[in-house]
Design an enzyme around this catalytic site. Structure first.
Site, PDB file in Angstrom:
ATOM      1  N   HIS A 135       1.735  -1.696   0.369  1.00  7.68           N
ATOM      2  CA  HIS A 135       2.743  -0.642   0.225  1.00  7.68           C
ATOM      3  C   HIS A 135       3.735  -0.636   1.369  1.00  7.68           C
ATOM      4  O   HIS A 135       4.414   0.372   1.607  1.00  7.68           O
ATOM      5  CB  HIS A 135       2.060   0.735   0.096  1.00  7.68           C
ATOM      6  CG  HIS A 135       1.299   0.884  -1.187  1.00  7.68           C
ATOM      7  ND1 HIS A 135       0.392   1.887  -1.407  1.00  7.68           N
ATOM      8  CD2 HIS A 135       1.286   0.121  -2.308  1.00  7.68           C
ATOM      9  CE1 HIS A 135      -0.133   1.750  -2.619  1.00  7.68           C
ATOM     10  NE2 HIS A 135       0.375   0.680  -3.181  1.00  7.68           N
ATOM     11  N   CYS A 137      17.645  -2.814   5.841  1.00  9.82           N
ATOM     12  CA  CYS A 137      18.898  -2.296   5.271  1.00  9.82           C
ATOM     13  C   CYS A 137      18.773  -2.136   3.757  1.00  9.82           C
ATOM     14  O   CYS A 137      18.360  -3.058   3.050  1.00  9.82           O
ATOM     15  CB  CYS A 137      20.052  -3.252   5.584  1.00  9.82           C
ATOM     16  SG  CYS A 137      21.596  -2.749   4.801  1.00  9.82           S
ATOM     17  N   CYS A 145      21.765  -4.828   2.361  1.00 12.75           N
ATOM     18  CA  CYS A 145      21.658  -6.298   2.486  1.00 12.75           C
ATOM     19  C   CYS A 145      20.238  -6.764   2.777  1.00 12.75           C
ATOM     20  O   CYS A 145      19.975  -7.966   2.794  1.00 12.75           O
ATOM     21  CB  CYS A 145      22.618  -6.787   3.586  1.00 12.75           C
ATOM     22  SG  CYS A 145      22.094  -6.359   5.254  1.00 12.75           S
TER      23      CYS A 145
HETATM   24  N1  APR Z   1     -13.304   8.161   5.472  1.00 11.81           N
HETATM   25  C1  APR Z   1     -13.228   7.591   4.231  1.00 11.81           C
HETATM   26  N2  APR Z   1     -12.536   8.136   3.199  1.00 11.81           N
HETATM   27  C2  APR Z   1     -11.915   9.312   3.441  1.00 11.81           C
HETATM   28  C3  APR Z   1     -11.950   9.966   4.689  1.00 11.81           C
HETATM   29  C4  APR Z   1     -12.682   9.339   5.719  1.00 11.81           C
HETATM   30  N3  APR Z   1     -12.781   9.903   6.945  1.00 11.81           N
HETATM   31  N4  APR Z   1     -11.226  11.131   4.590  1.00 11.81           N
HETATM   32  C5  APR Z   1     -10.745  11.171   3.325  1.00 11.81           C
HETATM   33  N5  APR Z   1     -11.170  10.087   2.634  1.00 11.81           N
HETATM   34  C6  APR Z   1     -10.857   9.721   1.257  1.00 11.81           C
HETATM   35  C7  APR Z   1     -10.606  10.875   0.327  1.00 11.81           C
HETATM   36  O1  APR Z   1     -11.827  11.322  -0.251  1.00 11.81           O
HETATM   37  C8  APR Z   1      -9.708  10.207  -0.728  1.00 11.81           C
HETATM   38  O2  APR Z   1     -10.507   9.617  -1.742  1.00 11.81           O
HETATM   39  O3  APR Z   1      -9.646   8.996   1.298  1.00 11.81           O
HETATM   40  C9  APR Z   1      -8.995   9.119   0.043  1.00 11.81           C
HETATM   41  C10 APR Z   1      -7.528   9.407   0.295  1.00 11.81           C
HETATM   42  O4  APR Z   1      -6.871   9.388  -0.952  1.00 11.81           O
HETATM   43  P1  APR Z   1      -5.282   9.524  -0.984  1.00 11.81           P
HETATM   44  O5  APR Z   1      -4.872  10.640  -0.084  1.00 11.81           O
HETATM   45  O6  APR Z   1      -4.898   9.549  -2.421  1.00 11.81           O
HETATM   46  O7  APR Z   1      -4.747   8.189  -0.293  1.00 11.81           O
HETATM   47  P2  APR Z   1      -4.619   6.748  -0.945  1.00 11.81           P
HETATM   48  O8  APR Z   1      -5.708   6.507  -1.941  1.00 11.81           O
HETATM   49  O9  APR Z   1      -4.507   5.780   0.168  1.00 11.81           O
HETATM   50  O10 APR Z   1      -3.204   6.851  -1.713  1.00 11.81           O
HETATM   51  C11 APR Z   1      -2.752   5.686  -2.340  1.00 11.81           C
HETATM   52  O11 APR Z   1      -0.666   6.790  -2.839  1.00 11.81           O
HETATM   53  O12 APR Z   1       0.987   8.193  -2.106  1.00 11.81           O
HETATM   54  C12 APR Z   1       0.683   6.874  -2.360  1.00 11.81           C
HETATM   55  O13 APR Z   1       1.592   4.987  -1.325  1.00 11.81           O
HETATM   56  C13 APR Z   1       0.761   6.078  -1.092  1.00 11.81           C
HETATM   57  O14 APR Z   1      -0.666   4.282  -0.345  1.00 11.81           O
HETATM   58  C14 APR Z   1      -0.663   5.604  -0.867  1.00 11.81           C
HETATM   59  C15 APR Z   1      -1.253   5.641  -2.270  1.00 11.81           C
END
Ligand code: APR
Length: 258
Positions: free
Chosen positions: A127, A135, A138
């Site tokens: 991501h 930019c 470009c």
């Molecule tokens: N250790 C492990 N897991 C954890 C911890 C921790 N200390 N704290 C929270 N989590 C878990 C939560 O339970 C949840 O399942 O991490 C996860 C976070 O989920 P999201 O907030 O949805 O993040 P992510 O899955 O990385 O999102 C994916 O969504 O917004 C877009 O591009 C953005 O890369 C991101 C993508």
């Protein structure tokens, strides 16, 4: 508050301990939960989620950028500053240590640089990265440190810098909703899970595709899939084992017993 030495020892589930010792190729897929114990808010955890004050469509999309590039630039610049003030946690350090003794590919959804600052090599930032702005006209990469003011608040508008070559607006280096992933980054991540014996899925809710499809690809290619997350997620059913622990607790314990 019990002191660390009073904490009961972390018991690594036996199937995972064995799989980690026997694997010749490991792929680790990380999400925002990987950086949560470094103090970086995740996206969807209700209490602290980055989106709790903002609508993703307003900030992480080409439409949001066109509508208000100052707000979008200020938000990403604020996030980058949060990361800069944070430190890699014990989970990041454990993965870096593991890479020194085994073939461990890291493919991350995270746009922070905490894996790298822990000393790990990251195969793929699917991501993008907070620290690789470019930019919007470009495509020329901009040096992050030259990108000007640091906002004090997440919603502080900061005009994006102008491209020195064409005068276009420098945009954040993150992949936005509706944009396709960098082809080479995606190909590297998919290849890693197709060739791994063991795939760890750490700290992701598994709701954003195509990354969320990687555990299923790994499983269909014959890898053992293990989820490390305190709670069930959209990809839990793709895991052979689900270790309900956190990145900074589970990963150090896992690597310490190798
Ligand atoms: N250790 C492990 N897991 C954890 C911890 C921790 N200390 N704290 C929270 N989590 C878990 C939560 O339970 C949840 O399942 O991490 C996860 C976070 O989920 P999201 O907030 O949805 O993040 P992510 O899955 O990385 O999102 C994916 O969504 O917004 C877009 O591009 C953005 O890369 C991101 C993508």
């Amino acid at each position: 508050m019990t002191a660390p030495e009073d904490q009961p020892p972390v018991v690594v589930p036996t199937p995972l301990a064995i799989a980690a010792r026997e694997a010749s190729r490991i792929a680790v897929l990380t999400g925002a939960g990987m950086s949560a114990e470094s103090g970086i808010a995740t996206f969807r955890d209700a209490r602290t989620g980055l989106w709790k004050d903002f609508d993703p469509q307003d900030l992480a999309s080409p439409e949001g950028w066109s509508a208000d590039s100052d707000l979008v630039w200020g938000w990403y610049r604020w996030r980058a500053e949060l990361v800069r003030r944070s430190e890699p946690n014990a989970g990041h350090v454990a993965l870096a240590r593991w890479q020194k003794q085994a073939h461990v590919d890291i493919a991350t959804q995270n746009v922070d640089d905490l894996h790298e600052r822990a000393g790990a090599r990251v195969l793929s930032h699917v991501h993008g990265s907070l620290f690789e702005p470019y930019c919007s006209d470009c495509g020329t990469r901009a040096a992050f440190d030259d990108t000007g003011d640091v906002p004090a608040e997440a919603d502080q508008r900061v005009p994006p810098p102008e491209c020195p070559l064409c005068g276009g607006l420098i945009r954040p280096g993150a992949v936005w909703f509706g944009e396709s992933l960098p082809e080479d980054a995606w190909a590297a991540a998919e290849n890693a899970v197709r060739n791994a014996d063991l795939v760890l899925v750490v700290g992701t809710s598994g709701v954003v595709y195509p990354f969320a499809g990687l555990p299923a690809i790994a499983r269909s290619a014959g890898a053992t899939v293990v989820e490390i997350n305190p709670v069930d997620t959209e990809v839990s059913d793709m895991a052979d084992h689900r270790w309900r622990t956190t990145a900074a607790v589970g990963l150090p314990a896992l690597v310490a017993q190798l």
